[in-house]
Design an enzyme around this catalytic site. Sequence first.
Site, PDB file in Angstrom:
ATOM      1  N   CYS A  36       0.841  -1.197   0.000  1.00 33.82           N
ATOM      2  CA  CYS A  36       0.000   0.000   0.000  1.00 33.82           C
ATOM      3  C   CYS A  36       0.880   1.253   0.000  1.00 33.82           C
ATOM      4  O   CYS A  36       1.986   1.248   0.546  1.00 33.82           O
ATOM      5  CB  CYS A  36      -0.913   0.014   1.226  1.00 33.82           C
ATOM      6  SG  CYS A  36      -2.087   1.402   1.211  1.00 33.82           S
ATOM      7  N   ASP A  38       0.406   3.775   1.689  1.00 34.42           N
ATOM      8  CA  ASP A  38       0.363   4.335   3.046  1.00 34.42           C
ATOM      9  C   ASP A  38       1.786   4.590   3.578  1.00 34.42           C
ATOM     10  O   ASP A  38       2.651   3.710   3.511  1.00 34.42           O
ATOM     11  CB  ASP A  38      -0.368   3.345   3.969  1.00 34.42           C
ATOM     12  CG  ASP A  38      -0.698   3.939   5.319  1.00 34.42           C
ATOM     13  OD1 ASP A  38      -1.889   4.058   5.635  1.00 34.42           O
ATOM     14  OD2 ASP A  38       0.255   4.297   6.066  1.00 34.42           O
ATOM     15  N   ARG A  40       3.009   4.647   6.356  1.00 30.92           N
ATOM     16  CA  ARG A  40       3.464   3.876   7.524  1.00 30.92           C
ATOM     17  C   ARG A  40       3.905   2.461   7.175  1.00 30.92           C
ATOM     18  O   ARG A  40       4.322   1.713   8.048  1.00 30.92           O
ATOM     19  CB  ARG A  40       2.340   3.827   8.570  1.00 30.92           C
ATOM     20  CG  ARG A  40       1.933   5.197   9.076  1.00 30.92           C
ATOM     21  CD  ARG A  40       0.587   5.157   9.763  1.00 30.92           C
ATOM     22  NE  ARG A  40      -0.495   4.876   8.818  1.00 30.92           N
ATOM     23  CZ  ARG A  40      -1.786   4.829   9.148  1.00 30.92           C
ATOM     24  NH1 ARG A  40      -2.152   5.027  10.405  1.00 30.92           N
ATOM     25  NH2 ARG A  40      -2.702   4.584   8.245  1.00 30.92           N
ATOM     26  N   HIS A  92      -2.461  -3.949   4.968  1.00 31.49           N
ATOM     27  CA  HIS A  92      -2.295  -3.576   6.380  1.00 31.49           C
ATOM     28  C   HIS A  92      -3.645  -3.267   7.004  1.00 31.49           C
ATOM     29  O   HIS A  92      -4.536  -2.721   6.344  1.00 31.49           O
ATOM     30  CB  HIS A  92      -1.342  -2.384   6.526  1.00 31.49           C
ATOM     31  CG  HIS A  92      -1.852  -1.120   5.917  1.00 31.49           C
ATOM     32  ND1 HIS A  92      -2.385  -0.097   6.664  1.00 31.49           N
ATOM     33  CD2 HIS A  92      -1.945  -0.717   4.628  1.00 31.49           C
ATOM     34  CE1 HIS A  92      -2.764   0.878   5.849  1.00 31.49           C
ATOM     35  NE2 HIS A  92      -2.512   0.529   4.619  1.00 31.49           N
ATOM     36  N   CYS A  95      -6.309   0.147   6.791  1.00 35.24           N
ATOM     37  CA  CYS A  95      -6.068   0.705   5.447  1.00 35.24           C
ATOM     38  C   CYS A  95      -7.207   1.658   5.051  1.00 35.24           C
ATOM     39  O   CYS A  95      -8.384   1.271   5.029  1.00 35.24           O
ATOM     40  CB  CYS A  95      -5.947  -0.426   4.433  1.00 35.24           C
ATOM     41  SG  CYS A  95      -5.577   0.156   2.766  1.00 35.24           S
TER      42      CYS A  95
HETATM   43 ZN   LIG Z   1      -3.502   1.208   2.937  1.00 30.60          ZN
END
Ligand SMILES: [Zn+2]
Length: 205
Positions: A36, A38, A40, A92, A95
């Site tokens: 992803c 993202d 993190r 994750h 999400c």
């Molecule tokens: Zn995500």
Amino acid sequence: MLSQNKHWAKDRVEKDPVFFSRLEHLQSPKFLWIGCSDSRVSANEITGTQPGEVFVHRNIANLVINTDVNMLSVLDYAVNVLRVEHVIVCGHYGCGGIKAALTHSDYGQVLNMWLRHIKDVYRIHTTEMEEIGEEQAKLNRLVELTVREQVINLAKTSIVQKAWKHNASLQLHGWVYGLADGVVKPVFELESGTHINPIYEYTDL
Ligand SMILES: [Zn+2]
């Protein structure tokens, strides 16, 4: 960021004088990571791997979409040129893409198109999803099922099937990373040569 980079480069050379000259002419990762976007969930950071070890593709909600030329180019290059031995789809918990797909909001046509693929995963697993009452548990399970379907989507490609046919060692893994504890949970795997629904199998590769 630029000043941090100077420190990082200096620190690397101090610890390993040939670090950059070694990597400059050679890239031989064993892993392709589809994760992803993202901020993190950084592949190297959470797996303790170094530059040169993981070939990476990231998009919102780590989707494997069969019309995505970007993802397919990365997969083709990783499998046929770099000859990676593992492709990991890592989702994750928490999400935002999965969360958005579970709503009925209009995010604009482009994001709607992207998130539709997650709604399709929900539809495939409607019975299981509707048995889950609690909202958080529902989200977590949709994260896992989405990863599972993306791994199956990889196996539907002629790229993966061709590698399997020619006995390349290529395993597909579905993982989910926990933002709360930093731990990766394996949720699905396909070994080299696994048969999937025959309608997706090419017999003349
Ligand atoms: Zn995500």
